[in-house]
Design an enzyme around this catalytic site. Structure first.
Site, mmCIF file in Angstrom:
data_model
loop_
_atom_site.group_PDB
_atom_site.id
_atom_site.type_symbol
_atom_site.label_atom_id
_atom_site.label_comp_id
_atom_site.label_asym_id
_atom_site.label_seq_id
_atom_site.Cartn_x
_atom_site.Cartn_y
_atom_site.Cartn_z
ATOM 1 N N ASP A 1 0.812 -1.222 0.000
ATOM 2 C CA ASP A 1 0.000 0.000 0.000
ATOM 3 C C ASP A 1 0.842 1.268 0.000
ATOM 4 O OD1 ASP A 1 -2.558 1.297 0.042
ATOM 5 O OD2 ASP A 1 -2.303 1.699 2.174
ATOM 6 N N GLN B 1 -5.156 -2.135 -6.989
ATOM 7 C CA GLN B 1 -5.715 -1.204 -6.022
ATOM 8 C C GLN B 1 -6.343 -0.022 -6.742
ATOM 9 O OE1 GLN B 1 -3.426 1.855 -3.527
ATOM 10 N NE2 GLN B 1 -3.818 0.268 -2.006
ATOM 11 N N SER C 1 -6.594 5.090 -0.126
ATOM 12 C CA SER C 1 -6.911 3.786 -0.692
ATOM 13 C C SER C 1 -8.406 3.514 -0.569
ATOM 14 C CB SER C 1 -6.134 2.686 0.032
ATOM 15 O OG SER C 1 -4.739 2.918 -0.041
#
Length: 294
Positions: free
Chosen positions: A208, A283, A233
């Protein structure tokens, strides 16, 4: 093992409250909310601790629902969805202040033989030839408008040796669009135990950190630290193809196929140094341009 890595390992060592309920704490973050990689890794730890050790994680799918409060503990509630002959499925909800902040579904599989193929590893420089974060960031401290940003980034990433293969977005801000692709090498700053779940969870934590850099590069933006975008995110998915160690060099090859509607999509593959494809990642994140920037 340095103190920062030990602190991260302690962060992932969740407290078991009940059979299917765990509690975790948070650590220093660059922004005033829980780092998404932390809550994803902790949720995967919670799921994994309810699964037989011989079944390894092979995929996760997650949504970030609300910003996490770094000053409060996070409770992870595990739902044992399925225990089959080969596969085990778990659903985890992370809760703070009585509200869900994160949702994860994870699947685990017993080891078995099958068909084998993979995309070849792309070209990348030797990680040992690349500057460390401690060398790269101070050399570009002038691009960050807020004092102390370099120190905060270094502190947040102190457990991981992360090296950029090309200039990151904050270095090239204002130089115009580039190919929406970014590569970094990473490994933990110290050796780890052999537990496969630990290595998978640490890769989840790191995944991430930089995935949306490729979105920024396509538009010549520098990122939140420079102040020309606001991001977060939204969802995250990973597939674990083959065993690997997070304390050995891993190439994180990232690109962005699309950005629209205030959102940017990042896709990535993670390779070992000897060329094995071990993880695939996707993502989508919030990527907004502040009105004051335009």
């Amino acid at each position: 093992m340095n103190a920062s890595l030990q602190s991260l390992l302690d962060l992932l060592d969740l407290e078991r409250i009940e059979e299917n309920i765990f509690r975790g704490i948070s650590r220093f973050a660059l922004i005033p909310r829980v780092f998404g990689g932390q809550v994803a890794a902790q949720a995967l730890v919670a799921a994994g601790r309810t699964v037989p050790a011989e079944r390894g994680a092979h995929s996760l799918h997650a949504y970030f629902l609300r910003p996490g409060d770094p000053g409060a503990p996070i409770v992870y509630e595990v739902d044992r969805i399925r225990d089959g002959r080969s596969f085990t499925t778990r659903r985890v909800v992370a809760v703070q202040h009585g509200k869900p902040i994160f949702h994860l579904s994870a699947s685990f599989q017993s080891s078995e033989e099958g068909l084998e193929h993979q995309e070849p590893m792309p070209q990348a420089p030797d990680p040992e030839t690349l500057p460390t974060a401690e060398e790269l960031l101070p050399a570009h401290a002038d691009v960050f408008p807020q004092p102390g940003t370099v120190e905060r980034i270094l502190e947040a990433r102190a457990a991981v040796d992360l090296r950029y293969c090309q200039d990151p977005p904050f270095v090239t801000v204002g130089q115009g669009p580039r190919e929406p692709r970014s590569q970094v090498w990473f490994r933990t700053r110290g050796k780890l135990d052999d537990d496969p779940l630990l290595h998978v969870c640490l890769a989840t934590y790191v995944s991430d950190m930089t995935l949306l850099d490729s979105v920024l590069l396509a538009h010549g933006r520098g990122g939140w630290a420079v102040g020309d975008v606001v991001g977060a995110s939204l969802d995250h998915a990973m597939w674990f193809h083959r065993p690997f160690r997070a304390d050995e060099w891993l190439l994180y090859d990232q690109q962005s196929p699309s950005a629209s509607g205030g959102r940017g999509l990042g896709t990535a593959r993670i390779y070992t140094q000897d060329g094995r494809l071990v993880v695939s990642v996707i993502q989508e994140g919030l990527v907004r341009v502040p009105r004051s920037v335009g």
